[in-house]
Structure formats: structure tokens, C-alpha cells
Motif scaffolding. Structure first.
Motif, PDB file in Angstrom:
ATOM      1  N   GLY A 149      -2.984 111.621  31.158  1.00  0.00           N
ATOM      2  CA  GLY A 149      -1.854 112.174  31.889  1.00  0.00           C
ATOM      3  C   GLY A 149      -1.019 113.064  31.002  1.00  0.00           C
ATOM      4  N   GLY A 150      -0.198 113.884  31.650  1.00  0.00           N
ATOM      5  CA  GLY A 150       0.756 114.693  30.911  1.00  0.00           C
ATOM      6  C   GLY A 150       0.546 116.189  31.045  1.00  0.00           C
ATOM      7  N   GLU A 151       1.637 116.928  30.847  1.00  0.00           N
ATOM      8  CA  GLU A 151       1.632 118.390  30.882  1.00  0.00           C
ATOM      9  C   GLU A 151       1.872 118.937  29.479  1.00  0.00           C
ATOM     10  OE1 GLU A 151       0.837 119.815  33.632  1.00  0.00           O
ATOM     11  OE2 GLU A 151       0.977 118.049  34.922  1.00  0.00           O
ATOM     12  N   SER A 152       1.470 120.189  29.277  1.00  0.00           N
ATOM     13  CA  SER A 152       1.536 120.769  27.935  1.00  0.00           C
ATOM     14  C   SER A 152       2.953 120.857  27.385  1.00  0.00           C
ATOM     15  CB  SER A 152       0.890 122.161  27.932  1.00  0.00           C
ATOM     16  OG  SER A 152      -0.515 122.051  27.897  1.00  0.00           O
ATOM     17  N   ILE A 206       7.190 118.711  23.532  1.00  0.00           N
ATOM     18  CA  ILE A 206       8.564 118.234  23.336  1.00  0.00           C
ATOM     19  C   ILE A 206       8.612 116.766  22.923  1.00  0.00           C
ATOM     20  CG2 ILE A 206      10.782 117.811  24.476  1.00  0.00           C
ATOM     21  CD1 ILE A 206      10.254 120.747  24.007  1.00  0.00           C
ATOM     22  N   TYR A 207       7.880 115.919  23.642  1.00  0.00           N
ATOM     23  CA  TYR A 207       8.059 114.472  23.495  1.00  0.00           C
ATOM     24  C   TYR A 207       6.931 113.771  22.743  1.00  0.00           C
ATOM     25  CZ  TYR A 207      11.491 115.436  27.151  1.00  0.00           C
ATOM     26  OH  TYR A 207      12.534 115.960  27.868  1.00  0.00           O
ATOM     27  N   GLY A 208       5.795 114.431  22.554  1.00  0.00           N
ATOM     28  CA  GLY A 208       4.695 113.788  21.859  1.00  0.00           C
ATOM     29  C   GLY A 208       3.869 112.895  22.763  1.00  0.00           C
ATOM     30  N   THR A 209       3.115 111.982  22.150  1.00  0.00           N
ATOM     31  CA  THR A 209       2.137 111.163  22.854  1.00  0.00           C
ATOM     32  C   THR A 209       2.625 109.717  22.974  1.00  0.00           C
ATOM     33  OG1 THR A 209       0.415 112.527  21.858  1.00  0.00           O
ATOM     34  CG2 THR A 209      -0.285 110.483  22.914  1.00  0.00           C
ATOM     35  N   PHE A 210       2.471 109.149  24.160  1.00  0.00           N
ATOM     36  CA  PHE A 210       2.850 107.766  24.429  1.00  0.00           C
ATOM     37  C   PHE A 210       1.591 106.931  24.654  1.00  0.00           C
ATOM     38  CE2 PHE A 210       6.451 110.365  25.494  1.00  0.00           C
ATOM     39  CZ  PHE A 210       7.558 109.612  25.116  1.00  0.00           C
ATOM     40  N   ASP A 211       1.670 105.642  24.303  1.00  0.00           N
ATOM     41  CA  ASP A 211       0.527 104.769  24.500  1.00  0.00           C
ATOM     42  C   ASP A 211       0.655 103.929  25.763  1.00  0.00           C
ATOM     43  OD1 ASP A 211       2.452 103.012  23.699  1.00  0.00           O
ATOM     44  OD2 ASP A 211       1.330 102.176  22.017  1.00  0.00           O
ATOM     45  N   THR A 212       1.548 104.324  26.643  1.00  0.00           N
ATOM     46  CA  THR A 212       1.630 103.752  27.977  1.00  0.00           C
ATOM     47  C   THR A 212       1.765 104.887  28.972  1.00  0.00           C
ATOM     48  OG1 THR A 212       2.899 102.360  29.493  1.00  0.00           O
ATOM     49  CG2 THR A 212       4.128 103.465  27.739  1.00  0.00           C
ATOM     50  N   CYS A 213       1.114 104.748  30.112  1.00  0.00           N
ATOM     51  CA  CYS A 213       1.169 105.790  31.136  1.00  0.00           C
ATOM     52  C   CYS A 213       2.105 105.404  32.274  1.00  0.00           C
ATOM     53  CB  CYS A 213      -0.232 106.069  31.668  1.00  0.00           C
ATOM     54  SG  CYS A 213      -1.328 106.788  30.409  1.00  0.00           S
ATOM     55  N   ASP A 214       2.852 104.303  32.102  1.00  0.00           N
ATOM     56  CA  ASP A 214       3.785 103.859  33.136  1.00  0.00           C
ATOM     57  C   ASP A 214       5.150 104.496  32.931  1.00  0.00           C
ATOM     58  OD1 ASP A 214       1.818 102.230  34.231  1.00  0.00           O
ATOM     59  OD2 ASP A 214       2.325 100.574  32.874  1.00  0.00           O
ATOM     60  N   CYS A 271       0.116 110.882  27.713  1.00  0.00           N
ATOM     61  CA  CYS A 271      -0.147 109.482  27.380  1.00  0.00           C
ATOM     62  C   CYS A 271      -1.634 109.272  27.170  1.00  0.00           C
ATOM     63  CB  CYS A 271       0.362 108.547  28.483  1.00  0.00           C
ATOM     64  SG  CYS A 271      -0.519 108.696  30.050  1.00  0.00           S
ATOM     65  N   VAL A 272      -1.955 108.244  26.411  1.00  0.00           N
ATOM     66  CA  VAL A 272      -3.339 107.816  26.226  1.00  0.00           C
ATOM     67  C   VAL A 272      -3.446 106.372  26.702  1.00  0.00           C
ATOM     68  CG1 VAL A 272      -3.863 109.406  24.359  1.00  0.00           C
ATOM     69  CG2 VAL A 272      -2.901 107.160  23.831  1.00  0.00           C
ATOM     70  N   ASP A 273      -4.636 105.996  27.134  1.00  0.00           N
ATOM     71  CA  ASP A 273      -4.829 104.679  27.726  1.00  0.00           C
ATOM     72  C   ASP A 273      -6.057 104.010  27.108  1.00  0.00           C
ATOM     73  OD1 ASP A 273      -4.581 102.467  29.290  1.00  0.00           O
ATOM     74  OD2 ASP A 273      -4.341 103.563  31.176  1.00  0.00           O
TER      75      ASP A 273
END
Length: 407
Positions: free
Chosen positions: A170-173, A178-186, A193-195
């Protein structure tokens, strides 16, 4: 932000590479999604690598929110349009017990090809891997068949789940920058995010899909920068819609040829300089090496270097069609919409412009605005031609990209 254990990565890399040492050919067809039912270039290759007409292939719709309907659709398509003998491998979130069912294992063992359809890639790994990241018995059978030469085709989520790296889910460019990568998609669906890790059949980098069509170039760059496991290649492959990487690997050789109607962006951040401003926290990256390949161009997956452009393509140097490269005020397609291919248009124009050594695009979003700056490397080259889909295309290698905030 991002934290993942490396257990799955190490174990999947070891399992997937076991056959390579034995000299067995491994074949993947990694489609970027939106695969046309009558794309003869991709489907004919799947038929061929499965063993020809009448070959038994497994349909895996585990990514779908309605796997029953998806199974019915793809079984009908593969049987009645493409002449295969397809069977539903009934493992999904509603049938998790089947992942350890000896009868389903036996069914998987009878296949010479596997078709992973689209949806949500996290559903696939939840169905085919145990919570600790190891193979269920059915996945072990599929992996063994792949290692013995069975072809695996994935489309959209069916491609994204094949990597041995963390799966983008998930996610837009712009939000990724701006915010980087999250390890939750909720969270906000626009956040990158990565899952978890993928199934591990594709071991040469990240995989992203619906790529140029949805302006995902920025998110792949940020993903590679943020979450690449230690000691792994800082490389990713962004597959456009109705387009595939046709992978062939054996012994110490692994190559991929682009087939289909659009292209694949190769992003290599091995030599890039990544900076996070200590005051603002803003992310930037300089010196990203990229190549964009279209039909019948081939890349070495071990090195990430382009091996060859299609025989029918011609070098653009000395026969450029324009003087100056184009620029963009919406480099990731936000306003102009899906399938505008804005990033591709700007980057390819650089290699078709006789007077330009660089060009740029900016995000439509401001405060902060991001700039993507493109420069021809000294050994950079563009090639053009007309594909079997009767579409004019430009491929290139040696485009150096800098991404940074400008306000």
C-alpha cells in the motif's frame, strides 16, 4: 516505522536457492497486473513453460476477497481460452487447513505450472506460510516443483507476494517520500507500508506492480532505502500493467526479459546517497541508478545491469526527435490520473532530446514540494522501436535520479 525480523528472509532465500546449485532451470512470469485475457505474448509463454497444451496447472486465487469466483474465472480462462488443464489449489484464508492437507499436497505435486491471481498479497502469505514464515506442506510442494522446473506466473498481488524481500502492500509515492515506510497497513491507505516477507521465489530484489500506471516510482525508491535486509541487493523492479518480467535462472545465471505491452523500471540504490535532514527529518536520495526496459529487453538479475535491448530497437543517440526534454509539475500522476505514465514520459524524453543532459519533474503537492531530477549518465543510452502491440516505445539505461524536497 519499520522493524522486521530477518528469519523469514534468510530461510526463504536458502530454500529458493537450493535448486540453483543443482543446475535446474527456474522460471517465473511476474506480471504487473491488469493482464489482458488475450495477451498472447504472456499466456503463450505460460503455456509453453508449463509443457504445452493440455498441461496441468494450479490456479491459486488466495489473494482474492472472493477466491471461489476467482478460481472459477481463471480455471475457465486457462481451459477454454488457452488450452490448459487447470485445477484450483484450494488454499486461502477460508481454507487454511488445506495448506497441510496431503490430498492438496498431492494435487500441487501433479502440476507443471502455477497461476497466482491478484488481490491482496498478504492473504497469500497468510495462507501458504506458517506464522513463523516457514512453508506449509502445500507451499513446500509448490517450491519443490518450481525448483524442479515448473513455471510460476503471478499477476498484481500474485507477483508482489513472490519476493523474498518485504512485500509492499500500500501507499502513494508522495506520502512515501514524506513519511517513510510503516510495518503496519492499518493506517492511512496513502502511507507506504509493508506486510511481512513474500514467498521467496523471486530473490533478486523488491517487486512492485501497477507501477508506472499509478506513479509508484517514489514509493519503490523510499521502500528500498528504508527496509532492505542487511547484505541484500538495494534493487527493485516496478512492473507496469499487462507487462511481465520473464525470469530464467539456473546455476549462477539469472536473467529477466520484458514481455507485454508496457515496461519495467529497474531501481538500483546500491551507490546512492540517502540523507535525512537532522532538523526537518525530510528524506532525500542522490545518485539512484535506473533503467526502463520494454518488450524483449533483457537484464542480468545478479548485477542489475542491462544485457541487451531488443534486436528491433535502434539507438537514439544522433537521431533524437526533439531538442529539449519535457518537464512535469505532476511527476507521480496525482492529478492526471492512472495510466498517464508521467514519470516514464519525462524520463524517456531525456534520451530523445539532442540538447538535454538533464530534466526534472515536481510533485503537484506543495509544502513540501519534491523534485525528481533526471541526468544522463556518461554511459547512458536510449533505444526506440515499435512493439508487437504496435506501440512506439523508448527504453533506456543509465538514468541517474535525485529525489529531494525543494520547499
Amino acid at each position: 516505522m519499520f522493524v522486521l525480523a530477518l528469519f523469514s528472509f534468510v530461510s526463504l532465500m536458502s530454500a529458493s536457492s537450493a535448486a540453483t546449485a543443482r543446475g535446474v532451470s527456474q522460471n517465473l512470469i511476474m506480471v504487473g497486473g491488469a493482464l489482458d485475457d488475450y495477451n498472447s505474448q504472456i499466456y503463450s509463454k505460460f503455456v509453453e513453460l508449463s509443457g504445452g497444451l493440455g498441461s496441468r496447472v494450479g490456479v491459486i486465487p488466495a489473494a482474492s476477497d472472493d477466491p471461489v469466483s476467482s478460481a472459477e474465472y481463471y480455471v475457465d480462462l486457462l481451459r477454454n481460452t488457452w488450452g490448459l488443464d487447470p485445477y484450483w489449489i484450494m488454499v486461502d484464508e477460508a481454507h487454511l487447513d488445506n495448506a497441510s492437507n496431503p490430498e492438496v499436497v498431492e494435487l500441487a505435486n501433479s502440476m507443471s505450472g502455477f497461476y497466482f491471481s491478484g488481490g491482496d498479497q498478504a492473504r497469500v502469505t497468510a495462507s501458504f506460510l506458517f506464522p513463523n514464515g516457514t512453508d506449509t506442506p502445500v507451499m513446500a510442494a509448490i517450491r519443490a516443483k518450481y525448483n524442479a522446473g515448473a513455471v510460476v506466473l503471478g499477476s498484481s498481488a500474485g507477483t508482489a507476494c513472490q519476493t523474498s524481500y518485504p512485500m509492499v502492500d500500500g501507499g502513494e509515492s508522495y506520502e512515501a517520500l514524506i513519511y517513510g515506510t510503516f510495518d503496519t497497513c492499518d493506517i492511512d491507505p496513502s502511507y507506504l507500508c509493508v506486510d511481512g516477507f513474500g514467498l521467496g521465489l523471486f530473490t533478486w530484489g523488491y517487486l512492485d506492480t501497477h507501477f508506472s500506471d499509478r506513479g509508484r516510482e517514489g514509493r519503490l525508491m523510499r521502500l528500498i532505502s528504508d527496509v532492505t535486509p542487511s547484505g541484500s541487493a538495494l534493487r527493485g523492479y516496478g512492473c507496469d500493467q499487462n507487462t511481465a518480467l520473464l525470469v530464467s535462472a539456473s546455476d549462477e545465471v539469472a536473467t529477466a526479459t520484458v514481455i507485454g505491452s508496457e515496461g519495467v523500471l529497474i531501481v538500483d540504490m546500491t551507490g546512492a546517497m540517502v540523507i535525512k535532514d537532522p532538523d526537518t527529518g525530510m528524506w532525500s536520495a542522490h545518485g539512484i541508478t535506473t533503467s526502463y526496459l520494454t518488450e524483449d529487453d533483457t537484464v542480468d538479475l545478479i548485477t542489475g545491469k542491462v544485457i541487451s535491448f531488443a534486436p528491433g530497437k535502434r539507438a537514439l543517440k544522433g537521431r533524437e526527435h526533439t531538442t529539449n526534454a519535457v518537464t512535469s509539475s505532476d511527476i507521480f500522476n496525482v492529478v492526471r490520473g492512472e495510466r498517464n505514465l508521467e514519470y516514464v514520459n519525462v524520463a524517456t524524453s531525456l534520451f530523445d532530446a539532442s540538447a538535454s543532459q538533464s530534466t526534472y519533474g515536481t510533485t503537484v503537492q506543495k509544502k513540501p514540494e519534491y523534485t525528481v531530477f533526471f541526468t544522463k549518465a556518461p554511459d547512458g543510452a536510449g533505444y526506440d522501436g515499435v512493439t508487437s502491440f504496435d506501440v512506439y516505445v523508448i527504453s533506456y539505461t543509465g538514468c541517474i535520479v535525485d529525489v529531494y524536497p525543494t520547499e
